[in-house]
Scaffold this motif. Sequence first.
Motif, PDB file in Angstrom:
ATOM      1  N   LYS A  43       0.789  -1.228   0.000  1.00  0.00           N
ATOM      2  CA  LYS A  43       0.000   0.000   0.000  1.00  0.00           C
ATOM      3  C   LYS A  43       0.826   1.284   0.000  1.00  0.00           C
ATOM      4  CE  LYS A  43      -3.749  -2.556   0.686  1.00  0.00           C
ATOM      5  NZ  LYS A  43      -4.812  -2.698  -0.309  1.00  0.00           N
ATOM      6  N   SER A  57       4.798   1.203  -3.911  1.00  0.00           N
ATOM      7  CA  SER A  57       3.617   0.347  -3.802  1.00  0.00           C
ATOM      8  C   SER A  57       3.494  -0.488  -5.077  1.00  0.00           C
ATOM      9  CB  SER A  57       2.362   1.207  -3.610  1.00  0.00           C
ATOM     10  OG  SER A  57       2.218   2.135  -4.673  1.00  0.00           O
ATOM     11  N   SER A  59       0.442  -2.842  -7.362  1.00  0.00           N
ATOM     12  CA  SER A  59      -0.988  -3.156  -7.444  1.00  0.00           C
ATOM     13  C   SER A  59      -1.308  -4.070  -8.609  1.00  0.00           C
ATOM     14  CB  SER A  59      -1.800  -1.869  -7.590  1.00  0.00           C
ATOM     15  OG  SER A  59      -1.302  -1.086  -8.652  1.00  0.00           O
ATOM     16  N   SER A 179      -2.671   7.057  -6.493  1.00  0.00           N
ATOM     17  CA  SER A 179      -2.864   5.683  -6.963  1.00  0.00           C
ATOM     18  C   SER A 179      -3.295   5.634  -8.430  1.00  0.00           C
ATOM     19  CB  SER A 179      -3.887   4.961  -6.073  1.00  0.00           C
ATOM     20  OG  SER A 179      -5.088   5.689  -6.035  1.00  0.00           O
ATOM     21  N   LEU A 285      -2.161  -1.041   6.905  1.00  0.00           N
ATOM     22  CA  LEU A 285      -2.762   0.219   6.433  1.00  0.00           C
ATOM     23  C   LEU A 285      -3.798   0.720   7.443  1.00  0.00           C
ATOM     24  CD1 LEU A 285      -3.516   2.278   4.098  1.00  0.00           C
ATOM     25  CD2 LEU A 285      -5.138   0.541   3.309  1.00  0.00           C
ATOM     26  N   ASP A 326      -8.961  -1.353   0.844  1.00  0.00           N
ATOM     27  CA  ASP A 326      -8.405  -0.043   0.499  1.00  0.00           C
ATOM     28  C   ASP A 326      -8.844   0.918   1.597  1.00  0.00           C
ATOM     29  OD1 ASP A 326     -10.986   0.322  -0.235  1.00  0.00           O
ATOM     30  OD2 ASP A 326     -10.609   0.353  -2.390  1.00  0.00           O
TER      31      ASP A 326
END
Length: 372
Positions: A43, A57, A59, A179, A285, A326
Amino acid sequence: MHLYIGVYICTMNINDFLPKAYTHTLIDDSVSYEAPSNIALIKYWGKHGEQLPKNPSISFTLSNCKTTTTLSFEALEEELDEGYDFEVFLDGEPEPGFEPKIEQFFNRINKYIPFLRQYRFKIETSNSFPHSSGIASSASGMSALSLCLMQMENLMQPNMSIEHFNEKASFLARLGSGSACRSVNGPLVVWGSHESIEGSSDLYGINYPYKINEVFNDYKDTILLVDKGEKQVSSTVGHNLMNNHPYAVGRFEQAFEQILNIIPILENGNLDAFIHLVEREALTLHAMMMTSSPYFILMKPNTLQIIEKIWNFRRETEIPVCFTLDAGANVHVLYPESHEQRVLDFIKNELVAYCQNGHYICDSVGSGARKL
Ligand code: DP6
């Protein structure tokens, strides 16, 4: 010994994103792009300077959750001295609520896209997921809009390379929402420089450059919509609370280490190790949110119920299913495609009861944005 030891990191700097002289002029036209959402495995939480991450990070790019944007433009007779001339439509209806965020985005990218004040824009956008799903549209939305602007720039400067196009689209998207820079490419994107990830940069996302085990090619993400309400604390406020956070230094160090840890996992497909890393990241997170000042909790009781059910199911069946979160209460259920039927049955029988109005979205890993 792995090949990734001791590679160099990227040396591109922000001046590389200032445009060269344009060779073509545009009068009026429109461009369209579709950009996906993404879900972080490691994250991004904490930023500095102009949208720069405190840690790297990584993803999964998604496939079904996406934003489609058409940018129509018309040259103004005279360049504006200040401000921008644009209107935004969501699903065909005017959406003035999006204007402040886009204005801030335009202010940040104005020096890299110097034609913003030379056109009247109409931004027409729609999301494949419901607006009220609690799924942030900022990643896919900012990515789609950045790609449209890059398409315009490409028409004015046709000799641009595809690498530069994608890097700059991601660079711009980051300035809209951090992001979002991971929503241009796919299936796995790294954002943030790390000495063991070749080509990695704080300025834009890159495709993960090493071997990816085939088990991850069609990984599934079923998003359980636990709470569709507006977030009580925005991501930007949350990121800022990492400044002066008592555990921030440890957290950032851990994230750098997690990048090192995930490289062999992505190569050998060790799902036990993958699950441990991904769930630990999700809980870390939220631990950061719960231990900031002021503190806050974005998980809901049903988020915890779902996590417990997933852990029981995994223990009983040995099916490698895990969760990530998230900045909200929704749960992303991650699993290999080979177990899809069993996991979907489990979701329908045991988890849907914890979703708001029984809603969930089936998604899987995707390959990135697409020009329409
Ligand atoms: C928890 O990208 O939404 O989803 O840069 O302020 O727009 P801004 O924040 P944003 O933060 C996302 C944080 C996260 C983790 C992640 O996606 O890596």
